[in-house]
Design an enzyme around this catalytic site. Structure first.
Site, short mmCIF file in Angstrom:
data_model
loop_
_atom_site.label_atom_id
_atom_site.label_comp_id
_atom_site.label_asym_id
_atom_site.label_seq_id
_atom_site.Cartn_x
_atom_site.Cartn_y
_atom_site.Cartn_z
N ALA A 185 6.57 -2.02 1.51
CA ALA A 185 7.01 -2.36 0.16
C ALA A 185 8.51 -2.48 0.09
O ALA A 185 9.22 -1.77 0.72
CB ALA A 185 6.51 -1.33 -0.83
N GLU A 217 0.82 -1.22 0.00
CA GLU A 217 0.00 0.00 0.00
C GLU A 217 0.85 1.26 0.00
O GLU A 217 0.48 2.29 -0.57
CB GLU A 217 -0.95 -0.03 1.19
N ASP A 218 2.03 1.21 0.61
CA ASP A 218 2.89 2.38 0.69
C ASP A 218 3.40 2.78 -0.69
O ASP A 218 3.40 3.95 -1.06
CB ASP A 218 4.06 2.11 1.64
N ASN A 219 3.82 1.78 -1.45
CA ASN A 219 4.29 2.06 -2.80
C ASN A 219 3.16 2.57 -3.68
O ASN A 219 3.36 3.47 -4.51
CB ASN A 219 4.91 0.79 -3.40
#
Length: 474
Positions: free
Chosen positions: A470, A283-285
């Site tokens: 990520a 989700e961060d990427n």
């Protein structure tokens, strides 16, 4: 006619080999250029870390920041990791620590720290809100909504940061005042991130391999890619961004739609914001990519590192962790994942040795000695830039041995990662779908890898890193 064709065959083969050899050498030069860019950029960025002017201003003069730390269990060095956010040299921030369950083992640590720093604005949120399959997003939803400030700093529980990190990160996010009214407009910084720097706290083989990887090759390429900044490339260990920006994106990676008005308000039926990223594994990427592609904004690295405390990571842990992220990346950026083996020192060294031997009759063994003799010092220089000191003499040869082993393992691990789409984490199995979305895999449909029994499946419960952070190129 047939005899003429047979006569011409060696000549045509020679031309093909000649072209391939030239291409191979050209690629080697390009790869070295990228590596040197990463090394030089690391020297310039990380060897001098000035104190932020915001460290000494009044709280009303500094932009407010909400620090969000999602927790689950007792990660390595958890007390020290969390305490580093209580000791930031910054006048205006709150800390929100969140756990999914009331009996989480991290809670006593959290309460001890809140009691130790009574003047710090800190609180704990218990209970997740399930918006998708990603447990980190589920754990973050309530703190995300309760945060007082628009600027959010999301840190994984195994990260320690230096006291000046927040101030310098806000400096990078907000940017200096415009010095000229006629200066050409540039894309605003929407996200500030920090390169991971691994610290092996246990003498386990997997921990040594991870340390050698993250602190050399990974950091070198990560910094180089972000220096060129042609596309989003973000690892989610420590990210600073504005909630108001995230509330405008949904992970489609397409330009912002008419459902968002000029004043930034949302269509009530539009699925945007943090909850929209619960369907992704990384989700961060995806948040970083959405800010880049959907809003046309950009990212920046501060001059700080995110110190990853690595515990008892076994060899199997290391292998399956790398496999996990290869399987995620191939569904997100297939082209870059296919090229990845040709950026590794062993593969590119063997290819270039063959090319030089064909063109100039250079002995392969001689070139490989020179190749690795030059490649290793560059990687060690990157380590020194991030750490602030060279590899300690007491562990230098162990580090170099782990570095060579990591380089030799890169291709076999990449091959293993490319042949499947399921990943295991903390006793759960996920199937990676298109664009990095995931679903829980039915145990009856799981595809085992019984032909690699000696690798095992690793310790999915207690080691080092959340699945949802990520690993781009990570």
């Amino acid at each position: 006619m047939l005899s003429d064709a047979i006569t011409d065959l060696p000549t045509k083969t020679h031309v093909v080999y000649l072209i391939l050899s030239i291409v191979g050498i050209a690629w080697y030069i390009i790869l070295w250029s990228i590596g040197l860019l990463g090394c030089i950029s690391a020297r310039r960025r990380y060897r001098l870390r000035p104190r932020s002017p915001l460290a000494t201003v009044s709280p009303s003069s500094a932009p407010g920041v909400s620090i969000l730390r999602p927790l689950k269990g007792l990660d390595t060095n958890l007390y020290e990791n969390l305490e580093s956010t209580f000791t930031q040299e910054y006048p205006n921030y709150e800390i929100i620590l969140s756990v999914a369950e009331e009996n989480d083992q991290a809670l006593p640590v959290v309460r001890d720290l809140i009691a130790k720093y009574p003047r710090r604005d800190a609180k704990v949120v218990i209970g997740e809100e399930v918006v998708g399959v990603n447990p980190k997003v589920n754990n973050l939803i309530r703190p995300y909504r309760q945060a007082v400030h628009d600027i959010l700093w999301v840190l994984d529980s195994n990260i320690t940061v230096a006291p000046g990190t927040l101030g310098r990160s806000v400096d990078a996010l907000v940017g200096p005042p415009s010095s000229s009214a006629v200066s050409p407009p540039s894309r605003r910084i929407a996200l500030v991130h920090h390169v991971p720097y691994a610290v092996a706290t246990e003498p386990a083989l997997g921990a040594r391999l991870e340390e050698a990887f993250l602190n050399t090759n990974h950091a070198k390429m990560y910094i180089a890619i972000n220096t060129v900044a042609v596309d989003s490339c973000v690892v989610g260990k420590s990210n600073l961004y504005r909630r108001s920006d995230v509330d405008r994106v949904n992970g489609s990676l397409k330009a912002i739609s008419p459902s968002i008005s000029a004043d930034g308000s949302l269509d009530a039926t539009d699925d945007r914001g943090l909850a929209a990223f619960g369907r992704f594994l990384a989700e961060d990427n995806m948040i970083a990519g959405a800010l880049w592609h959907e809003l046309g904004l950009r990212h920046d690295l501060s001059c700080d590192v995110a110190r990853n405390a690595i515990g008892k990571m076994s060899f199997a842990d290391y292998v399956w962790r790398r496999v996990r992220w290869i399987r995620v990346r191939k569904h997100m950026v297939l082209g870059a994942t296919l090229v990845e083996p040709f950026t590794e020192s062993v593969v590119v060294g063997l290819i270039t040795a063959t090319c030089l031997h064909y063109l100039f009759h250079v002995p392969r063994w001689l070139f490989l000695i020179v190749h690795f003799g030059a490649w290793l010092p560059v990687d060690l220089d990157v380590y020194e830039s991030l750490a602030g000191h060279p590899v300690p003499e007491s562990s230098k040869w162990a580090f170099i041995a782990a570095w060579f082993m990591r380089e030799c393992l890169a291709l076999p691990i990449w091959t293993l990662g490319m042949v499947g789409s399921e990943v295991d984490w903390r006793g759960r199995t996920y199937r990676v779908l298109r664009n990095g979305e995931v679903e829980r895999a039915d145990d009856r449909q799981r595809r085992s890898v019984s032909w690699l029994p000696w690798f095992g499946k690793g310790n999915q419960e207690g080691h080092y890193e959340r699945l949802d952070a990520a690993d781009n190129g990570q």
